[in-house]
Design an enzyme around this catalytic site. Structure first.
Site, short mmCIF file in Angstrom:
data_model
loop_
_atom_site.label_atom_id
_atom_site.label_comp_id
_atom_site.label_asym_id
_atom_site.label_seq_id
_atom_site.Cartn_x
_atom_site.Cartn_y
_atom_site.Cartn_z
N TYR A 205 0.83 -1.34 -0.13
CA TYR A 205 -0.31 0.08 0.07
C TYR A 205 1.06 0.62 -0.34
O TYR A 205 0.92 2.23 -0.51
CB TYR A 205 -0.66 -0.15 1.56
CG TYR A 205 -1.71 1.16 1.51
CD1 TYR A 205 -3.52 1.14 0.13
CD2 TYR A 205 -1.24 2.27 2.41
CE1 TYR A 205 -3.49 1.92 0.31
CE2 TYR A 205 -2.20 3.21 1.86
CZ TYR A 205 -3.64 3.12 1.46
OH TYR A 205 -4.47 4.38 1.41
N LYS A 209 1.38 4.36 -2.60
CA LYS A 209 0.48 5.45 -2.38
C LYS A 209 2.38 6.73 -2.67
O LYS A 209 2.28 7.24 -3.22
CB LYS A 209 0.25 5.74 -1.14
CG LYS A 209 -1.09 4.96 -0.74
CD LYS A 209 -2.21 5.88 -2.03
CE LYS A 209 -3.67 4.81 -2.04
NZ LYS A 209 -4.29 6.17 -2.65
N1 LIG Z 1 -9.79 6.04 4.57
C1 LIG Z 1 -8.04 6.41 5.25
O1 LIG Z 1 -7.55 6.94 6.88
C2 LIG Z 1 -6.88 6.97 3.99
C3 LIG Z 1 -5.96 6.95 4.33
C4 LIG Z 1 -5.21 8.16 3.37
C5 LIG Z 1 -5.88 8.02 2.27
N2 LIG Z 1 -7.03 7.03 1.73
C6 LIG Z 1 -7.03 6.73 -0.02
O2 LIG Z 1 -8.57 7.59 -0.21
C7 LIG Z 1 -9.10 7.14 -1.06
C8 LIG Z 1 -10.30 6.46 -0.48
O3 LIG Z 1 -10.46 5.65 0.91
P1 LIG Z 1 -11.08 5.08 1.93
O4 LIG Z 1 -10.94 5.10 3.45
O5 LIG Z 1 -12.76 6.56 1.31
O6 LIG Z 1 -11.28 3.88 1.17
P2 LIG Z 1 -13.35 2.93 0.79
O7 LIG Z 1 -14.39 3.83 2.00
O8 LIG Z 1 -12.58 1.66 0.63
O9 LIG Z 1 -13.52 3.39 -0.49
C9 LIG Z 1 -13.10 3.62 -1.37
C10 LIG Z 1 -13.95 3.03 -3.07
O10 LIG Z 1 -12.80 3.05 -4.19
C11 LIG Z 1 -13.50 2.14 -4.49
N3 LIG Z 1 -13.20 1.44 -5.56
C12 LIG Z 1 -12.82 -0.09 -4.59
N4 LIG Z 1 -11.40 -0.21 -5.89
C13 LIG Z 1 -12.03 0.35 -7.34
C14 LIG Z 1 -12.26 -0.20 -8.30
N5 LIG Z 1 -11.39 -1.72 -8.78
N6 LIG Z 1 -12.34 0.47 -9.52
C15 LIG Z 1 -13.62 1.56 -9.20
N7 LIG Z 1 -13.40 1.77 -7.61
C16 LIG Z 1 -12.94 1.18 -6.57
C17 LIG Z 1 -15.00 1.58 -3.45
O11 LIG Z 1 -16.33 1.08 -4.01
P3 LIG Z 1 -16.50 -0.14 -5.20
O12 LIG Z 1 -16.03 -0.96 -3.96
O13 LIG Z 1 -18.00 0.55 -5.16
O14 LIG Z 1 -16.37 -0.22 -6.30
C18 LIG Z 1 -14.71 2.49 -2.81
O15 LIG Z 1 -15.97 3.50 -2.80
C19 LIG Z 1 -7.97 5.60 -1.14
O16 LIG Z 1 -7.63 5.72 -2.43
C20 LIG Z 1 -7.40 5.49 -0.07
O17 LIG Z 1 -5.92 4.73 0.01
C21 LIG Z 1 -7.64 6.78 2.91
#
Ligand SMILES: NC(=O)c1ccc[n+]([C@@H]2O[C@H](COP(=O)([O-])OP(=O)(O)OC[C@H]3O[C@@H](n4cnc5c(N)ncnc54)[C@H](OP(=O)(O)O)[C@@H]3O)[C@@H](O)[C@H]2O)c1
Length: 335
Positions: A205, A209
């Site tokens: 991961y 990133k």
């Molecule tokens: N939450 C945190 O603490 C955090 C911290 C740093 C960075 N981030 C980054 O923020 C972004 C969003 O994360 P989140 O925390 O909101 O995660 P999340 O709640 O798991 O949501 C992830 C989203 O990505 C979609 N997704 C996953 N695989 C996909 C694919 N192959 N094609 C299209 N859509 C896909 C999922 O939708 P479907 O399953 O419907 O496809 C979902 O809408 C990510 O890039 C993550 O790395 C998150």
């Protein structure tokens, strides 16, 4: 503050201009002072240069977590159209219904998108362009699995590499010709603080990133040098509370994000969404969103990885829970 900046600038530039100082180290000091003044100015007094009102924005990963908050933040700024993509279309429909209810003027198109699948990416681009055309692409889709590297499931590893990195880069590449037709366009990549600092039990991961952040900054520079109208931005959240992957990972081991992030900080989904808006409006290259500034830690980790290694075993004793919690997630994944 203004007075201090003015004084710094005057002293710096005067020092540089002064002939008799040119050959001395004072000139070097003066130049540094000038640069510091410019840096302080840019950091503390950014100029609002772009508006989102009336634009069409495509958001990937909009069915859950941060993507939903980002879509709401964009709608609140008066974007005219939103294209929401993810694999779960029924979830997207719920997000759309909520958006239209809160922001009746915004036109929303939901599209099934799997960023790891070339055909799905092409469909997304074609339909988004017909609905738009889009001036903003937010690459938010991402997946995360904590695991001991040697025990990591190959599918989980490929899912991270393809979703967070190669799929996102391919989508960006196919969107670019459309974005280049616009007078001004933006790509915002949602990276992570994990990309700036090594994270045990999350190596893949972190690698995706780190690469995404690096790609963003390189493309930003390339577009500037080539005088192209597309600007790249990177938003790097720390652990996010309430929704999303960090909240799920903490929940799996019966903890909260604030416990996992103790002493290292965390943030809220609203702050991340606001950072996306701010990155575009204030033309910021990279925004780290965390309750505690992590840049100094990144600098140490990048320059002196041995120090980072030495301090890591002490983290538990110092009250940091991060690695204990990530390890418990890795243990769960190994079962
Ligand atoms: N939450 C945190 O603490 C955090 C911290 C740093 C960075 N981030 C980054 O923020 C972004 C969003 O994360 P989140 O925390 O909101 O995660 P999340 O709640 O798991 O949501 C992830 C989203 O990505 C979609 N997704 C996953 N695989 C996909 C694919 N192959 N094609 C299209 N859509 C896909 C999922 O939708 P479907 O399953 O419907 O496809 C979902 O809408 C990510 O890039 C993550 O790395 C998150």
């Amino acid at each position: 503050m203004w007075l201090l900046l003015w004084l710094l600038c005057c002293t710096g530039f005067a020092g540089c201009a002064e002939k008799r100082f040119r050959k001395s180290s004072v000139a070097g000091g003066a130049l540094l002072l000038s640069l510091l003044a410019v840096l302080l100015y840019v950091t503390f007094f950014p100029q609002r240069v772009h508006e989102l009102k009336g634009l069409c924005c495509a958001v990937t990963g909009a069915s859950d977590g941060l993507g939903v908050f980002i879509a709401h933040a964009l709608a609140a700024e008066g974007v005219e159209k939103l294209v929401l993509g993810a694999r779960r279309v029924e979830r997207l429909e719920e997000v759309k219904a909520d958006l239209v209810n809160r922001f009746p003027k915004v036109k929303v198109l939901t599209l099934k998108l799997d960023v790891t699948d070339g055909e799905s990416r092409n469909d997304f681009l074609r339909q988004a362009t017909t609905f738009g055309p889009c001036q903003v692409l937010i690459n938010n889709a991402g997946v995360l699995t904590y695991a001991f590297f040697e025990a990591m499931d190959n599918q989980a590893m490929d899912a991270m590499l393809q979703t967070n990195l190669s799929g996102t880069l391919h989508l960006t590449k196919s969107f670019l010709p459309e974005l280049l037709k616009e007078k001004r366009a933006h790509v915002v990549n949602i990276s992570s603080t994990a990309g700036g600092c090594s994270v045990a039990y999350g190596g893949i991961y972190a690698a995706t990133k780190a690469a995404l952040t690096s790609f963003t900054i390189s493309l930003r520079l390339e577009m500037r040098l080539e005088k192209k109208p597309v600007t790249f931005h990177c938003v790097c959240p720390g652990l996010v509370e309430d929704v999303g992957m960090a909240a799920s990972a903490s929940g799996r081991i019966g903890a909260t994000v604030s416990e996992t992030g103790r002493n290292l900080g965390w943030t809220s989904p609203t702050k991340v969404a606001q950072a996306v808006v701010r990155a575009i409006q204030y033309d910021e290259a990279q925004i780290l969103v965390n309750s505690i500034p992590l840049q100094p830690l990144f600098a140490i980790a990048a320059c002196l990885p041995e120090i980072w290694e030495l301090t890591s075993p002490l983290m538990g004793a110092l009250g940091f829970q991060l690695y204990r919690h990530l390890r418990r997630n890795a243990e769960l994944a190994a079962k």
